[in-house]
Design an enzyme around this catalytic site. Structure first.
Site, PDB file in Angstrom:
ATOM      1  N   ASP A 135      86.096  72.419  65.160  1.00 28.38           N
ATOM      2  CA  ASP A 135      85.818  73.434  64.147  1.00 28.38           C
ATOM      3  C   ASP A 135      86.991  73.466  63.170  1.00 28.38           C
ATOM      4  O   ASP A 135      88.001  72.781  63.371  1.00 28.38           O
ATOM      5  CB  ASP A 135      85.609  74.811  64.785  1.00 28.38           C
ATOM      6  CG  ASP A 135      84.581  75.650  64.018  1.00 28.38           C
ATOM      7  OD1 ASP A 135      84.655  75.690  62.777  1.00 28.38           O
ATOM      8  OD2 ASP A 135      83.706  76.251  64.673  1.00 28.38           O
ATOM      9  N   TYR A 177      70.213  73.721  51.474  1.00 33.96           N
ATOM     10  CA  TYR A 177      70.160  74.035  52.908  1.00 33.96           C
ATOM     11  C   TYR A 177      68.903  73.483  53.585  1.00 33.96           C
ATOM     12  O   TYR A 177      69.015  72.667  54.515  1.00 33.96           O
ATOM     13  CB  TYR A 177      70.285  75.543  53.132  1.00 33.96           C
ATOM     14  CG  TYR A 177      70.269  75.902  54.601  1.00 33.96           C
ATOM     15  CD1 TYR A 177      71.341  75.587  55.417  1.00 33.96           C
ATOM     16  CD2 TYR A 177      69.167  76.529  55.179  1.00 33.96           C
ATOM     17  CE1 TYR A 177      71.333  75.890  56.774  1.00 33.96           C
ATOM     18  CE2 TYR A 177      69.144  76.843  56.526  1.00 33.96           C
ATOM     19  CZ  TYR A 177      70.235  76.518  57.326  1.00 33.96           C
ATOM     20  OH  TYR A 177      70.209  76.818  58.666  1.00 33.96           O
ATOM     21  N   LYS A 236      68.665  70.155  56.268  1.00 32.08           N
ATOM     22  CA  LYS A 236      68.103  70.280  57.609  1.00 32.08           C
ATOM     23  C   LYS A 236      66.833  69.430  57.762  1.00 32.08           C
ATOM     24  O   LYS A 236      66.603  68.844  58.828  1.00 32.08           O
ATOM     25  CB  LYS A 236      67.809  71.751  57.915  1.00 32.08           C
ATOM     26  CG  LYS A 236      69.057  72.620  58.022  1.00 32.08           C
ATOM     27  CD  LYS A 236      69.967  72.193  59.154  1.00 32.08           C
ATOM     28  CE  LYS A 236      71.079  73.200  59.397  1.00 32.08           C
ATOM     29  NZ  LYS A 236      71.947  72.850  60.539  1.00 32.08           N
TER      30      LYS A 236
END
Length: 269
Positions: A33, A154, A158
């Site tokens: 991360d 977005y 995806k």
């Protein structure tokens, strides 16, 4: 027997829940991360991805049993594509040698029910062509038209990710190495990323209109993490190439029987 996992996006949301569940059952987790992780790296950049692979490979002694790619953002900016698609696919490709050293390698990624929303076909095509420069240029053009159009980055990222999973899962690189490769598509998950969207009754109503979830409503990160754990467990021997809509019924409401389109046999000539 304990397994070794690499989990991206491990500092919050679904990634944090996945890492916690794995550790609770005795597995070793190398989290990736921006901060608060064993590997701190920015997956939106080639250098960050290279750093993540190098550090994760070192920390796992070059052997990884499972990868769960949860890192993702939802913003009307090109970085969304860099993280959500290229930050997943290029990381996974670079980790293949470490996965191949496992007796039971498994991979799962987090997609989204937003794959069912309108997308930019041009952006999806650039992603699937593995052309990051073009994909970022298209995303920048969308962003220049305002947040409503920029948001297409977005669902496009995806949609491309789910299509990549389905395309790649049967290739020698994945099936040939005995690696099931799957995606999970959540609905509205109660994470920091969605807290602002659900902050008022009005905005929550807008979310629910776009993502209807008749079964139990908004979901916890653990509801997604549990499915990711099964998909990356040795018990999963044959499920591959799937985007599993773990979404409280949103897919069923929005698509109905549309999933069967194209499955009818072609009449004999």
């Amino acid at each position: 027997m304990s397994r070794t996992y690499v989990v991206t996006g491990s500092a919050s949301g679904v990634g944090a829940s996945t890492a916690a569940l794995l550790r609770d059952r005795g597995d070793r987790v190398v989290g990736v991360d921006l901060r608060d992780a064993e590997v701190e790296a920015d997956l939106s950049t080639p250098d960050g991805r290279a750093r993540a692979v190098d550090r994760a490979t070192t920390l796992t002694d070059g052997r990884v049993d499972g990868v769960v790619a949860c890192a993702g953002i939802s913003a009307p900016v090109p970085k969304t594509v860099a993280v959500n698609f290229f930050g997943v696919t290029r990381l996974l490709a670079a980790l293949l040698p470490a996965l191949e050293r496992s007796d039971a390698p498994r991979v799962a990624v987090v997609s989204s029910m937003a794959t069912l929303q309108p997308v930019s076909d041009e952006l999806v095509a650039a992603c699937l062509a593995d052309d990051e420069d073009t994909a970022l240029r298209v995303a920048a053009t969308l962003a220049d038209q305002g947040p409503a159009v920029g948001y297409l980055s977005y669902p496009s990222s995806k949609r491309a990710l789910s299509r990549w999973v389905r395309r790649e899962c049967v290739t020698p690189a994945w099936a040939g190495r005995g690696i099931p490769l799957n995606a999970v598509a959540p609905g509205t998950v109660l994470t920091p990323m969605t807290s602002e969207l659900l902050a008022t009754p009005e905005s929550a109503a807008m979310v629910d209109a776009a993502v209807p979830m008749p079964l139990h409503g908004h979901q916890s990160p653990e509801s997604v993490a549990s499915l990711l754990l099964w998909l990356t467990d040795p018990a999963n021997t044959h499920v591959t190439g799937q985007t599993i809509y773990d979404d409280g019924g949103a897919d069923a409401v929005l698509r109905g029987d549309d999933v069967w389109t194209g499955t009818k046999p072609t009449p004999a000539g």
